[in-house]
Design an enzyme around this catalytic site. Structure first.
Site, short mmCIF file in Angstrom:
data_model
loop_
_atom_site.label_atom_id
_atom_site.label_comp_id
_atom_site.label_asym_id
_atom_site.label_seq_id
_atom_site.Cartn_x
_atom_site.Cartn_y
_atom_site.Cartn_z
N HIS A 125 0.82 -1.22 0.00
CA HIS A 125 0.00 0.00 0.00
C HIS A 125 0.85 1.27 0.00
CE1 HIS A 125 -3.65 -2.23 0.42
NE2 HIS A 125 -3.33 -2.74 1.60
N ASP A 162 -2.62 -10.63 -2.51
CA ASP A 162 -3.18 -10.12 -1.26
C ASP A 162 -4.64 -9.73 -1.54
OD1 ASP A 162 -2.05 -8.72 1.53
OD2 ASP A 162 -3.79 -7.68 0.69
N HIS A 164 -6.26 -7.26 -0.59
CA HIS A 164 -6.40 -5.83 -0.85
C HIS A 164 -5.61 -5.46 -2.11
CE1 HIS A 164 -6.80 -6.37 3.59
NE2 HIS A 164 -7.85 -5.60 3.39
N ASP A 245 -4.49 -12.86 3.15
CA ASP A 245 -5.75 -12.42 3.75
C ASP A 245 -6.96 -12.69 2.87
OD1 ASP A 245 -4.65 -10.56 2.07
OD2 ASP A 245 -4.66 -8.90 3.50
ZN LIG Z 1 -4.09 -7.22 2.59
#
Ligand SMILES: [Zn+2]
Length: 308
Positions: A125, A162, A164, A245
């Site tokens: 991120h 991931d 996200h 995740d």
């Molecule tokens: Zn994540």
């Protein structure tokens, strides 16, 4: 196949507030699992401290200095709603960078075929000048630039599973056709980017998955979007932003992957690494917040890396 495992005790010293999902116990859970004799063949290496020159190839030095200045003497400092730093956070983040770049060095030197970096904080991120989403430096992006600068890699692919979207990696390479960024992720979900229409210079491939999607949808996204992009790109190195995740046990999202799905995806990437990049593949831990789901998934991933 020689698989290296890079880690370092300093990764336990990056502290987050009580109840925060991105916590040192994540690495303790992974460490316990990897003590099993099934992993006796791993070549275990302590991650060296990263060179600041590698960091500033992606993030401006003013950004690195701002994080250094923000470091508390004790306690925690909040950089955004969910990203905090503690006294040792810069050491941990720089050592994550050092582990990733050393892993890249080892696959180019041929001392390892592939490598897994068990590190925190995560990285995907982090944008050029913005720490966010638990991330300080974009470790995968720094590893990709390092491969280009130090080893003359022409094309580096970053595959990010991931749950996200890796907004930081996408932002860093948005107009850079020498790096392919291909991501599967849940959408809608934090950070809100990652629509299929976001394609950069043709080097960004987003395969968003709806909430509730499971292994079938994940594998179809891989087969339809991610793998064809790799086949067209023919990378000299594959980097995996390996977050776990999307596992069905994870509390931060609602995809339903199992260890077997991560094992399958690892095999698909190893197949492309053998076809295009002399087996060179470096996998970097991102998210994964259910300790059991995380450890079991890392185990399946690393076991598959060792098989080659
Ligand atoms: Zn994540």
């Amino acid at each position: 196949m020689t698989t290296r495992l890079y880690s370092h005790p300093v990764f336990l010293e990056h502290l987050t507030p009580p109840g925060h999902p991105e916590r040192p116990d994540r690495l303790r859970a992974i460490g316990r699992l990897l003590e099993d004799e099934a992993f006796a063949g791993l070549e275990r290496v302590e991650a060296p401290r990263g060179e600041e020159a590698a960091v500033v190839a992606v993030h401006p030095s003013a950004y690195l200095e701002a994080i250094r200045r923000a470091l508390p003497e004790s306690g925690l400092v909040r950089l955004d709603a969910d990203t905090t730093i503690s006294p040792k956070s810069l050491d941990a983040a720089l050592t994550a960078v050092g582990g990733a770049t050393a892993a890249v060095d080892s696959v180019f030197a041929g001392t390892a075929d592939n490598a897994f970096l068990a590190a925190r904080p995560p990285g995907h991120h982090a944008e050029t000048v913005t720490a966010m989403g638990f991330c300080l430096f974009n470790t995968a992006a720094i590893a990709a630039r390092h491969a280009q600068r130090r080893h003359g890699a022409g094309r580096v692919a970053i595959v990010d599973w991931d749950v996200h979207h890796g907004n930081g990696t996408q932002e860093i390479f948005w107009s850079d056709p020498t790096v392919l960024y291909a991501s599967t992720h849940q959408m809608p979900l934090y950070p809100g980017t990652g629509a299929a229409s976001e394609t950069g210079a043709g080097n960004i491939v987003n395969a968003p998955l709806g909430p509730g999607s499971g292994g079938a949808e994940f594998r179809e996204a891989f087969r339809a979007r991610v793998l064809p992009a790799l086949d067209r790109f023919r990378p000299d190195l594959i980097i995996v932003s390996a977050g776990f995740d999307a596992h069905h046990r994870d509390p931060l999202a609602s995809l339903n992957l199992t260890e077997a799905d991560f094992e399958w995806a690892t095999g698909q990437l190893l197949d492309r690494a053998s076809q295009f990049s002399g087996n060179r593949l470096v996998s970097v831990l991102e998210g994964g917040y259910d300790l059991e789901g995380l450890a079991m998934s890392v185990g399946a991933h690393v076991k598959r890396l060792m098989k080659g």
